[in-house]
Scaffold this motif. Structure first.
Motif, mmCIF file in Angstrom:
data_model
loop_
_atom_site.group_PDB
_atom_site.id
_atom_site.type_symbol
_atom_site.label_atom_id
_atom_site.label_comp_id
_atom_site.label_asym_id
_atom_site.label_seq_id
_atom_site.Cartn_x
_atom_site.Cartn_y
_atom_site.Cartn_z
ATOM 1 N N GLU A 64 41.828 81.159 -30.065
ATOM 2 C CA GLU A 64 42.628 79.945 -30.201
ATOM 3 C C GLU A 64 43.654 80.036 -31.331
ATOM 4 O O GLU A 64 44.572 79.211 -31.401
ATOM 5 C CB GLU A 64 41.697 78.754 -30.462
ATOM 6 N N ARG A 65 43.511 81.023 -32.179
ATOM 7 C CA ARG A 65 44.374 81.108 -33.369
ATOM 8 C C ARG A 65 45.762 81.606 -32.999
ATOM 9 O O ARG A 65 45.910 82.627 -32.329
ATOM 10 C CB ARG A 65 43.725 82.054 -34.383
ATOM 11 N N LEU A 66 46.778 80.879 -33.444
ATOM 12 C CA LEU A 66 48.159 81.316 -33.207
ATOM 13 C C LEU A 66 48.578 82.395 -34.194
ATOM 14 O O LEU A 66 49.261 83.357 -33.826
ATOM 15 C CB LEU A 66 49.116 80.125 -33.321
ATOM 16 N N THR A 90 58.624 79.845 -29.104
ATOM 17 C CA THR A 90 58.014 79.335 -30.334
ATOM 18 C C THR A 90 59.061 79.247 -31.439
ATOM 19 O O THR A 90 59.836 80.182 -31.659
ATOM 20 C CB THR A 90 56.864 80.247 -30.784
ATOM 21 N N THR A 118 55.701 76.565 -34.248
ATOM 22 C CA THR A 118 55.479 75.475 -33.291
ATOM 23 C C THR A 118 55.770 75.998 -31.894
ATOM 24 O O THR A 118 56.887 76.445 -31.603
ATOM 25 C CB THR A 118 56.390 74.271 -33.594
ATOM 26 N N THR A 119 54.765 75.967 -31.022
ATOM 27 C CA THR A 119 54.923 76.481 -29.665
ATOM 28 C C THR A 119 55.565 75.422 -28.771
ATOM 29 O O THR A 119 55.583 74.230 -29.109
ATOM 30 C CB THR A 119 53.558 76.878 -29.076
ATOM 31 N N ASP A 121 54.446 74.031 -26.245
ATOM 32 C CA ASP A 121 53.508 72.985 -25.820
ATOM 33 C C ASP A 121 52.992 72.153 -26.988
ATOM 34 O O ASP A 121 52.044 71.376 -26.840
ATOM 35 C CB ASP A 121 52.337 73.597 -25.049
ATOM 36 N N ARG A 123 51.643 73.062 -29.985
ATOM 37 C CA ARG A 123 50.662 73.593 -30.930
ATOM 38 C C ARG A 123 51.379 74.121 -32.173
ATOM 39 O O ARG A 123 52.493 74.628 -32.076
ATOM 40 C CB ARG A 123 49.848 74.713 -30.285
ATOM 41 N N THR A 124 50.723 73.992 -33.322
ATOM 42 C CA THR A 124 51.330 74.451 -34.575
ATOM 43 C C THR A 124 50.355 75.335 -35.341
ATOM 44 O O THR A 124 49.135 75.260 -35.149
ATOM 45 C CB THR A 124 51.733 73.275 -35.480
ATOM 46 N N ALA A 125 50.916 76.159 -36.173
ATOM 47 C CA ALA A 125 50.112 77.010 -37.057
ATOM 48 C C ALA A 125 50.910 77.280 -38.316
ATOM 49 O O ALA A 125 52.144 77.358 -38.286
ATOM 50 C CB ALA A 125 49.755 78.318 -36.364
#
Length: 699
Positions: A64-66, A90, A118-119, A121, A123-125
């Protein structure tokens, strides 16, 4: 052999389930060591059920980790694999160290920046982004320098051991009179006080702060005023007059006990005397300029210095092992510690003042080296780790692996392995912090250095972890992000304009020396170990030595060259009961080893005795010939072990001994064992004759 769930879990956390002591042999790591190493990383692997649960959790986390917590970007390389693996579209946003906001990672300045991805969809990391120069610059030309254990170099002004005043004097003389390009010293890290204090510079309380025992008290600007104030007080107080006179008399006696009576260096007695003198010095108010400089130092060092000084103050009350302190004081962030810090503020200030004074004298020594024309100057030494009861282990507990110790597996030199008693850094916590404690440590050491030696540089890639209470054979390797550790090292050294020398002796896993060389980190080549190990086994001809290294004839952990040539080191070990074979066998092997080198020197025409033959040369001729050999190699830096200039036969440290031999407590001596001062060195014909051999290194 199929991979077990435990081995899979261990691999996902960087813990080795097996290792290869040689290319053709693989050994399974101790099951207990693997479980203990995982436990130190907060992973429960105590039962098959726990292994299954932990493995599922780790695989889910990684899936799950970006982004990993730290991403490395070399200025000459392709985009990091972690960024290339992000979904198309991204968006990358970077906040640089300088506070500038950027879109993307192209053309970023070197530094440790904040990265946000930031993807499409949503999701952020977030991650730390290390941008490092492609390579450290090469040494400025070819140069030679001196290698010395500072405590061992006393002058007629020392208080019982060599100090930073002696170091400044040494660099000024070596640069101006000898044409030396650098002076490499032992780690000057703060020691753990004890009864007695462990004299080893490689098991310190703190690697970030130097030990004030190295201070030249008379060079502290407030010192003359302290004496004046004490003299004035003495006019009305005979006790005060006696105290000052006794203090100065003790300083002379300490020096004479080593130089004239041949006694060992007594670090504790030196510190007791200097501490008493520095208490007098601290009573002198700082002038406005000095006070402003002190406040600047406090502001720059911040919490790290406060923690260090707090540990020192608490150690005066509760002893030097924080794990035995009252429970509330074992946490540097607890309310109890904050309250104790306030109650001990006078002592905390004393220790912060000492750190400031020591830092200033280190700066003076490096300026002395550069003013004397040295292209490099001081080469400081970074120990592998710290004492488990010391200041760094207390202040940075979250970064250390509880219950583990650093060491080495069994090898050809030690069949029982080694346990160095040093708690290892946790690779996961380092990465999560963007390697903050490592960065700050390097920055502090490089502040007054032209180069930094990294002891056991292979530890940037992996370390042998031994569970506490277990034999060193019952350990396993734990891997670090070598790319990130190396990038941080190159980044901080480049900022300081400093070289880096890696101590890469012994067993080195494939690819490590190549990775270090690619980034401009020099290696270490010691003459006696440079043989054609994959071929004839004979001494390696000079043209086959590597260029990017510091080449030496010996080191602090090996016999001095005179001892090696005469096989005196074998007799020493025999007398201490350290030989595993008969004295005759050991002497025969040592004589054959030395004989092979001397034969090579003769073939190369490097022996200058009558006729240039082995039998017609003196010990001094042979030592000079070995250093002529070093000049024949392409090594960019050549180190001269300072005791070799006098024919000193005693090693400064004899591995495998503790109280059987006076490790780290011997002054430099001549061939007869008579202690020699810095002033004697500067007038030694034997030293100048050997230095004349090496002055060609700067040509």
């Amino acid at each position: 052999m199929p991979e077990t769930p435990l081995a899979r879990l261990a691999a996902l956390h960087g813990v080795a389930a097996s290792y290869s002591p040689s290319p053709d042999r693989t050994v399974a790591a101790s099951h207990g060591a693997v479980v203990a190493a995982l436990a130190a990383l907060d992973v429960d692997a105590s039962t098959p059920e726990a292994v299954s649960a932990a493995l599922a959790a780790r695989e889910r986390q990684l899936g799950e980790r970006l982004l990993p917590p730290t991403v490395v970007c070399w200025t000459d390389g392709a985009p990091p694999a972690a960024l290339a693996a992000l979904p198309d579209g991204t968006r990358l946003r970077v906040e640089t160290e300088q506070g500038e906001l950027r879109s993307g990672v192209e053309k970023l300045p070197p530094g440790v920046h904040a990265l946000r991805a930031t993807t499409p969809d949503g999701r952020t990391a977030e991650a730390h982004l290390v941008v490092a120069p492609a390579r450290l610059p090469a040494p400025p030309g070819r140069t030679y320098g001196l290698l010395v254990q500072l405590y061992s170099l006393l002058s007629q002004r020392s208080w019982g051991m060599g100090d930073l005043g002696d170091l400044a004097e040494l660099t000024a003389w070596a640069g101006r009179a000898l044409g030396a390009g650098f002076v490499q010293v032992n780690p000057l890290h703060a020691a753990v006080p004890g009864a007695p204090t462990d004299p080893s510079p490689y098991r310190p309380s703190s690697r970030r702060y130097p030990d004030p025992v190295h201070l030249r008290v008379e060079d502290v600007p407030e010192y003359p005023y302290a004496l004046s104030a004490a003299s004035a007080a003495a006019s009305s107080s005979p006790d005060e007059r006696d105290r000052v006179g006794a203090l100065l008399e003790r300083a002379v006696l300490l020096r004479q006990s080593v130089l004239a009576k041949g006694e060992l260096i007594d670090r504790d007695a030196v510190w007791e005397l200097k501490r008493e003198a520095l208490e007098l010095v601290r009573a002198v108010p700082l002038g406005p300029g000095r006070r402003a400089a002190y406040w600047d130092f406090l502001a720059e060092e911040g919490e790290a210095l406060e923690d260090h000084a707090t540990w020192c103050a608490l150690a005066e009350v509760y002893g030097s092992d924080w794990q035995r302190w009252p429970t509330g004081l074992r946490d540097p962030r607890s309310a109890e510690t904050a309250r104790a810090r306030g109650e001990l503020m006078d002592r905390v200030d004393f220790h912060t003042r000492l750190a400031w004074l020591t830092d200033a004298q280190l700066g003076t020594a490096q300026r002395s080296a550069r003013d004397a024309g040295m292209p490099v100057g001081l080469v400081h030494d970074l120990a592998v780790g710290v004492h488990p009861g010391g200041a760094d282990a207390w202040a940075q507990q979250e970064y250390f692996a509880a219950g583990m110790s650093v060491g080495a597996p069994p090898d050809a030199f030690n069949s029982r392995g080694q346990d160095w008693g040093l708690p290892p850094w946790r690779p996961d916590r380092l990465a999560e912090s963007g390697y903050a404690p490592y960065r700050l440590l390097l920055r502090a050491l490089l502040r007054h250095a032209g180069a930094l030696r990294i002891d056991h540089v292979m530890g940037l890639f992996r370390l042998w972890w031994v569970p506490q209470g277990q034999a060193p054979t019952e350990g396993t390797y734990v891997r670090y992000d070598g790319d990130a550790m190396l990038a941080i090292l190159v980044l901080e050294a480049s900022r300081a304009g400093a070289l880096v020398i890696g101590e890469d002796l012994g067993t080195v896993e494939p690819g490590v020396r190549e990775a270090l060389d690619d980034r401009g980190v020099l290696g270490t080549s010691v003459l006696w170990f440079e043989r054609d190990w994959e071929g004839t086994g004979r001494p390696l001809p000079p043209e086959r030595w590597r260029a990017n290294c510091l080449a030496t004839a010996t080191t602090h952990d090996l016999p001095p060259t005179a001892s090696r040539l005469t096989c005196d080191h074998v007799d020493l070990r025999h007398g201490l009961g350290l030989l595993t074979r008969s004295l005759d066998e050991e002497r025969a092997e040592a004589a054959a080893d030395a004989g092979e080198w001397l034969a090579l020197l003769a073939r190369l025409g490097l022996l200058n005795g009558a006729g240039g033959g082995i039998s017609t040369t003196s010990e001094e001729d042979r030592i000079q010939a070995l250093h002529r050999f070093l000049l024949r190699t392409p090594a960019r830096m050549i180190g001269l072990w300072l005791p070799d200039t006098l024919g000193d036969r005693r090693p400064q440290n004899l591995p495998g001994t503790w109280d059987q031999y006076p490790n780290w407590r011997l002054p430099i001596a001549d061939a007869s064992g008579r202690p020699v001062t810095l002033e004697d060195l500067a007038a030694s014909p034997r030293l100048y004759a050997l230095v004349d051999v090496l002055r060609g290194a700067g040509a």
